[in-house]
Design an enzyme around this catalytic site. Structure first.
Site, PDB file in Angstrom:
ATOM      1  N   GLU A 154       0.812  -1.212   0.000  1.00 10.39           N
ATOM      2  CA  GLU A 154       0.000   0.000   0.000  1.00 10.39           C
ATOM      3  C   GLU A 154       0.847   1.263   0.000  1.00 10.39           C
ATOM      4  O   GLU A 154       0.538   2.222  -0.704  1.00 10.39           O
ATOM      5  CB  GLU A 154      -0.943   0.008   1.210  1.00 10.39           C
ATOM      6  CG  GLU A 154      -2.125  -0.952   1.110  1.00 10.39           C
ATOM      7  CD  GLU A 154      -1.803  -2.361   1.545  1.00 10.39           C
ATOM      8  OE1 GLU A 154      -0.631  -2.640   1.884  1.00 10.39           O
ATOM      9  OE2 GLU A 154      -2.714  -3.209   1.551  1.00 10.39           O
ATOM     10  N   HIS A 156      -9.688  -4.767  11.626  1.00  8.57           N
ATOM     11  CA  HIS A 156     -10.415  -4.637  10.364  1.00  8.57           C
ATOM     12  C   HIS A 156     -11.701  -3.830  10.501  1.00  8.57           C
ATOM     13  O   HIS A 156     -12.609  -3.983   9.694  1.00  8.57           O
ATOM     14  CB  HIS A 156     -10.762  -6.028   9.818  1.00  8.57           C
ATOM     15  CG  HIS A 156      -9.604  -6.717   9.160  1.00  8.57           C
ATOM     16  ND1 HIS A 156      -8.412  -6.943   9.786  1.00  8.57           N
ATOM     17  CD2 HIS A 156      -9.463  -7.226   7.911  1.00  8.57           C
ATOM     18  CE1 HIS A 156      -7.587  -7.576   8.963  1.00  8.57           C
ATOM     19  NE2 HIS A 156      -8.198  -7.756   7.815  1.00  8.57           N
TER      20      HIS A 156
END
Ligand SMILES: Cc1ncc(C[n+]2csc(CCOP(=O)(O)OP(=O)(O)O)c2C)c(N)n1
Ligand SMILES: [Mg+2]
Lengths: 326, 375
Positions: free
Chosen positions: A60, A129
């Protein structure tokens, strides 16, 4: 109008903008050959080919930074993050580079880029998450942030985001990708960034809520209506710049405000809106501003705990009643 | 700093760098790679008793049956969220855990059930965690991706790709600091090599001579992306070279290879023979038989490829070995399977019976000590 899923509306926006401007590309994990982890980019590889629909390794920081560089050279990248949870490894690129290069260069450089992906809790996924990142990123000047609640807004705002010459963070939700709604088919359909949508009008209280929380607010408003309480519901749609004027206008007539925000409470979106409203509407308020947020602990896994952790319709109703001294 | 020599002592292997700066001809560094594949190990050559081999076999089977049952329970919505199965990779967990000391810390990614069960976590605590119950190994707070059993030196269960790698190296750092002879084991997937965290941690491990095994479980895919599609150079074992690490490449479908390799390299990492702690970069070549998570159409690989890999099933291979070498009879092995299945069924029962966590527990465990929270 056409009925589309949220993911289809996003795809339509990206597709139209890519057809319109060859400098737009889409990059991210599993966006091409896998058709998107959540099938947002389904079929786009077939249409645009691997030059413009680009699969990445799980890097990322690398592909966010690379795309910032490409944007500085005039390309208009759309960077898909599988979810916003995974942007924390790219935080430096977004915060130090995307947000600040223009300012530090005295306006010489610009970074027309869109970062997008699912935000917030999506069921029982546990603490790593389930982050709602709007509070974190909205603390950083230089970033626009959009968080739509329905397919039509998603399409119109994503098109505007892609055309915007600034870094735009576009917050979606895994739980809403399948949500259906009427979407404009008007040619060149765009919605200006920074304008709220008043979804429902009522005189008793104002509820403001974005993204998934908007649907909680609407459900609460329907329930409250049965009990004789009429709520105005405002979907700000954009977090930065925040359309505070629409909220001020409304509070001046309802004199009460409840903010529903899935961010955590300390320094969250609700804190900021609450502050601005007490300053701008001090003389109009008949009750303290109330908020409904996630709990001030990391997101738990167990079903009953995460349900208690999330903002809920019941909590929203209770907050409204508190402002009405009911 | 002029005139001070570098504090770092001679590295574990010869480096070309210093020479290259002098007048001597430049000679490229020769990487130190050990390959653990088809070594012809027997249980005897490894010093494993028949009982130990059967224990290991049982443990692999426990992981397999546990996850098969978990998948079924996921289908019945007893389990939610993401569920990543380790099926196919069991020789890695069992082989490694049997080879090291019980106190060596282990840390891994979200595909964590196998290592947890290898480390001795009970099926009950594991299943109850998947069910989100109070008797789960993380009190129902973590779920599948965040198994923990600190008492057994199992430090999770981490959901962010690559995030656990520096932490695992830090555990080895603590061992060196405390001089306790420990060696940490940090597991991660092939996809995690592409995270900066891996590269930063690998360099620190080498720079500080940390007794740490930095282990990539190369199961060929990161979700739908093969290693070939995610690396400029797909030979992962080379990733130890740039940092000056010793490297081991292990056939992860072979229990004895894994065991033999880990025994050797863990002892070397703690400096058993030379008194010198050091990290290893380890590539274990394995394969995931199931989808990435529970909703994966698996269009990225062929049936033929999967069938071919199934012939390497580590559990089947161990079973064959046991039979061929008369370590147990067919009936005895079937009995082990029956026992394991009963243990797993009992864990489902245990998980069903265990209460949901009380809502008040949600506010616990954020800090050590009482710290007020925002309401
Ligand atoms: C930083 C980050 N990016 C993306 C993800 C989403 N994600 C979860 S698992 C995974 C694939 C990882 O593959 P690999 O490292 O090979 O491990 P395996 O699943 O094969 O065990 C991805 C992309 C994540 N959890 N963290
Ligand atoms: Mg993998």
């Amino acid at each position: 109008m056409a009925e589309l899923q949220f993911r289809e509306a996003l795809r339509a926006a990206m597709t139209e903008e890519m057809e319109r401007d060859e400098n737009v590309y889409l990059i991210g994990e599993e966006v091409a050959e896998y058709d998107g982890a959540y099938k947002v980019s389904q079929g786009m590889l077939d249409q645009f080919g691997p030059k413009r629909i680009i699969d990445t390794p799980i890097s990322e920081s690398g592909f966010a930074g690379l795309s910032i560089g490409a944007a500085m050279m005039g390309l208009r990248p759309i960077v898909e993050f599988m979810t916003w949870n995974f942007t924390f490894v790219a935080f430096d690129q977004i915060v130090s580079n995307a947000a600040k290069v223009r300012y530090m260069s005295g306006g010489q450089a610009s970074i027309p880029i869109v970062f997008r992906g699912g935000n917030g809790a999506a069921g029982q996924l546990g603490a790593t998450h389930s982050n709602s990142v709007e509070a974190l990123y909205s603390n950083v000047p230089g970033l626009k942030i959009i968080a739509p609640s329905n397919p039509d807004d998603a399409k119109g705002l994503l098109k505007s985001a892609i055309r915007d010459d600034n870094p735009v963070l576009f917050l979606e939700s895994e739980l809403m990708f399948g949500l259906r709604g009427e979407v404009s088919e008007a040619e060149d359909y765009t919605i200006p960034i920074g304008e709220a949508r008043v979804a429902r009008e009522g005189d008793d209280v104002t509820i403001v809520a974005h993204s998934k929380s908007y649907w909680l607010a609407m459900e609460a408003a329907d329930e409250l209506a049965k009990q004789g309480v009429e709520a105005t519901v405002i979907d700000p749609r954009t977090i930065r710049p925040y359309p505070i004027d629409a909220v001020i206008e409304s509070v001046k007539t309802t004199n009460r405000l409840v903010i529903v925000d899935e961010s955590q409470p300390f320094g969250g979106i609700a804190s900021e809106v609450g502050f601005q409203i007490q300053r701008e509407c001090f003389d109009y308020l008949d009750a303290p501003v109330e908020r409904v947020t996630a709990e001030d602990v990391p997101a738990p896994y167990a079903k009953n705990l995460i349900e208690a952790w999330m903002p809920s319709v019941d909590e929203t109703i209770a907050a409204v009643k508190k402002t009405l001294y009911m | 700093m002029a005139g001070t020599s570098t504090k770092k002592k001679a590295p574990a292997r010869k480096r070309a760098g210093s020479k290259a700066n002098g007048t001597a001809a430049f000679t490229p560094d020769v990487p130190d790679v050990q390959i653990f594949r088809q070594s012809g190990h027997t249980h005897e050559s490894l010093g494993l008793s028949p009982e130990t081999v059967l224990d290991m076999y049982r443990n692999m089977l426990l992981q397999r049956r546990f996850e098969e049952r978990a998948a079924q329970m996921y289908g019945r919505q007893k389990i939610a969220g993401f569920l990543h199965l380790y099926i196919g990779q069991e020789a890695v967990s069992t082989g490694a855990v049997w080879a090291i000391r019980d106190t060596d810390p282990i840390i891994t990614a979200y595909r964590d059930h196998g290592l947890a069960l290898a480390r001795g976590m009970g099926a009950n605590e594991g299943m109850a965690e998947l069910f989100g119950k109070i008797d789960g190994c993380s009190r129902g707070k973590g779920g599948s991706m965040h198994f923990f059993d600190v008492e057994k030196h199992f430090y999770g269960g981490h959901g962010i790709v690559g995030g656990q790698i520096p932490v695992g190296v830090g555990m080895g750092f603590a061992s060196k600091y405390k001089e306790d002879g420990g060696c940490s084991l940090t597991f991660f997937g092939d996809g995690a090599i592409n995270q900066g965290a891996f590269h930063e941690a690998a360099n620190l491990a080498a720079l500080y001579d940390v007794p740490a095994l930095i282990i990539v479980e190369n199961n060929a895919y990161a979700m739908g992306t093969s290693v070939e599609r995610s690396r400029g150079d797909a030979q992962l074992y080379k990733q130890g070279y740039p940092y000056g690490m010793k490297t081991a490449v292990i056939d992860g479908m072979d229990l004895f290879e894994v065991y033999g390799a880990f025994k050797q390299i863990a002892d070397d990492a703690r400096g058993e023979a030379d008194g010198q702690t050091k990290p290893y970069f380890v590539e274990v070549q394995t394969y995931r038989y199931r989808g990435h998570s529970m909703s994966d159409p698996q269009k990225y690989r062929t049936k033929e490829e999967m069938e071919a890999k199934k012939n390497e099933d580590p559990i089947v291979r161990t079973r064959l070995y046991v039979l061929e070498n008369d370590l147990a009879t067919d009936e005895q092995l079937d009995q082990i399977d029956e026992d394991v299945k009963a243990e797993v069924m009992a864990s489902v029962e245990f998980a069903e019976q265990s209460p949901l966590p009380d809502i008040s527990t949600m506010y616990e465990d954020v800090f050590v000590g009482d710290v007020p929270r925002v309401q």
